[in-house]
Design an enzyme around this catalytic site. Structure first.
Site, short mmCIF file in Angstrom:
data_model
loop_
_atom_site.label_atom_id
_atom_site.label_comp_id
_atom_site.label_asym_id
_atom_site.label_seq_id
_atom_site.Cartn_x
_atom_site.Cartn_y
_atom_site.Cartn_z
N ASN A 72 -58.57 40.29 -57.06
CA ASN A 72 -59.10 38.98 -57.42
C ASN A 72 -60.27 39.21 -58.38
O ASN A 72 -61.35 39.60 -57.96
CB ASN A 72 -59.58 38.26 -56.14
CG ASN A 72 -60.31 36.96 -56.44
OD1 ASN A 72 -60.24 36.45 -57.55
ND2 ASN A 72 -61.01 36.44 -55.44
N GLU A 80 -60.65 37.26 -44.61
CA GLU A 80 -61.83 37.67 -45.35
C GLU A 80 -63.07 37.10 -44.68
O GLU A 80 -63.43 35.94 -44.92
CB GLU A 80 -61.77 37.15 -46.79
CG GLU A 80 -60.57 37.63 -47.57
CD GLU A 80 -60.85 37.59 -49.05
OE1 GLU A 80 -60.77 38.66 -49.68
OE2 GLU A 80 -61.18 36.52 -49.58
N LYS A 121 -61.89 37.10 -59.96
CA LYS A 121 -62.83 35.97 -59.94
C LYS A 121 -63.15 35.53 -61.39
O LYS A 121 -62.27 35.62 -62.24
CB LYS A 121 -64.10 36.33 -59.17
CG LYS A 121 -63.78 36.91 -57.80
CD LYS A 121 -64.98 36.98 -56.90
CE LYS A 121 -64.61 37.73 -55.64
NZ LYS A 121 -65.62 37.62 -54.60
N HIS A 158 -59.60 30.43 -50.94
CA HIS A 158 -60.62 31.49 -50.96
C HIS A 158 -61.96 30.87 -50.51
O HIS A 158 -62.25 29.72 -50.83
CB HIS A 158 -60.75 32.07 -52.38
CG HIS A 158 -61.59 33.31 -52.42
ND1 HIS A 158 -62.96 33.25 -52.40
CD2 HIS A 158 -61.26 34.62 -52.43
CE1 HIS A 158 -63.44 34.50 -52.41
NE2 HIS A 158 -62.42 35.34 -52.44
N SER A 175 -65.38 43.57 -49.39
CA SER A 175 -65.99 44.86 -49.76
C SER A 175 -65.07 46.05 -49.54
O SER A 175 -65.53 47.13 -49.16
CB SER A 175 -67.32 45.05 -49.03
OG SER A 175 -68.24 44.02 -49.38
N GLY A 220 -68.34 40.74 -51.15
CA GLY A 220 -69.32 41.08 -52.17
C GLY A 220 -70.65 41.58 -51.64
O GLY A 220 -71.63 41.67 -52.37
N GLU A 273 -64.83 31.14 -51.55
CA GLU A 273 -65.68 30.63 -52.64
C GLU A 273 -65.21 29.24 -53.07
O GLU A 273 -66.02 28.41 -53.48
CB GLU A 273 -65.68 31.64 -53.81
CG GLU A 273 -66.54 32.86 -53.45
CD GLU A 273 -66.16 34.15 -54.12
OE1 GLU A 273 -65.42 34.11 -55.14
OE2 GLU A 273 -66.59 35.21 -53.64
C1 PEP Z 1 -62.77 38.57 -52.53
O1 PEP Z 1 -63.36 37.94 -53.38
O2 PEP Z 1 -61.69 38.14 -52.10
C2 PEP Z 1 -63.36 39.82 -52.06
C3 PEP Z 1 -62.86 40.37 -50.98
O3 PEP Z 1 -64.43 40.31 -52.76
P1 PEP Z 1 -65.13 41.75 -52.57
O4 PEP Z 1 -64.02 42.77 -52.51
O5 PEP Z 1 -65.98 41.91 -53.80
O6 PEP Z 1 -65.91 41.70 -51.33
#
Ligand code: PEP
Length: 245
Positions: A8, A166, A10, A96, A204, A172, A98
């Site tokens: 992803n 998640e 983003k 997601h 992460s 992040g 976000e």
């Molecule tokens: C994500 O945005 O779905 C995600 C898992 O981000 P990160 O790997 O940066 O934590």
């Protein structure tokens, strides 16, 4: 059920970086001696045609980061699932955290998007996960159960969708859930769904922790944010998928 590694991107990247990242991955996939997991790249919408052209003829697939629940109409700034399918996407991320946080997306809204994706022939990657505050008050299981019940279209077969667990506090931040917590939430998701659905872990995931995370029972792959922007790191995650599962 094979492994799936989804990147992803983003709101990151440019035409130049998209070409170099996607074509770099194609070169590594073509040269790989191992059995590869499924690999999906989800760049920002305007970069999808660039990425789709770069991965053409390879085993790598493309996906959108979101879609609208409606097929067309007066929805300025939105993209329909059918258009994503038309330009060559196979997947779309929906719900997601976000998007849930920045755009107030409810479980019902996420389910409507997932339904639109299925109707368009796409595989929705349906995201769920608790916030820090919800976890601190012991609410992880209740939140994830509510999200699974509310966000997954009724009657859908396990093979038609992918779920991504998640934990919001792990995205992040460099923090990851413990192996025990990941295994238990993935088992909960399958129990609430009522079938052997593919469940990715996200939060992460990096080249240096992927092998440990991907070996956890019930983990079908990873949804990767930050590390998906770095060719070497993302490829280490791809290579960390256990073979023969
Ligand atoms: C994500 O945005 O779905 C995600 C898992 O981000 P990160 O790997 O940066 O934590």
């Amino acid at each position: 059920m094979g492994y799936l590694i989804a990147g992803n991107w983003k709101m990151n990247g440019s035409r130049g970086s998209a070409i170099s990242l996607a074509s770099g991955l194609v070169a590594r996939a073509n040269a790989a001696q191992m059995q590869l997991p499924g690999i999906v790249l989800c760049p920002p919408g305007p970069l999808l045609p660039t990425v789709i052209s770069a991965i053409s003829g390879s085993a790598i697939a493309a996906g959108g980061q979101d879609c609208h629940a409606k097929d067309k109409g007066a929805h300025t700034g939105d993209t329909s699932a059918s258009l994503l399918a038309d330009i060559g996407c196979r997947y779309v991320i929906v719900g997601h955290s976000e998007r849930r946080a920045d755009h107030g997306e409810t479980d019902a809204a996420v389910r409507a998007k997932a339904e639109a994706a299925l109707k368009a022939g796409l595989i929705p990657i349906i995201c769920v996960g608790e916030t820090d505050a919800e976890r601190d008050r012991g609410g992880t299981d209740a939140v994830v159960t509510r999200q699974i019940k509310g966000s997954i279209p009724a009657g859908v077969t396990a093979g038609a969708i992918v779920v991504a667990y998640e934990p919001v506090w792990a995205i992040g931040t460099g923090r990851t859930a413990t192996s025990g917590d990941i295994a238990s939430v993935h088992a909960l998701i399958r129990k609430v769904f009522g079938g052997e659905v593919s469940v990715l872990y996200g939060g992460s995931v990096k080249g240096n922790n992927a092998a440990e995370i991907l070996a956890i029972p019930g983990v079908s792959g990873a949804l990767v944010g930050g590390a998906s922007l770095d060719l070497d790191d993302f490829w280490r995650i791809v290579e960390a998928c256990p073979h023969g599962k």
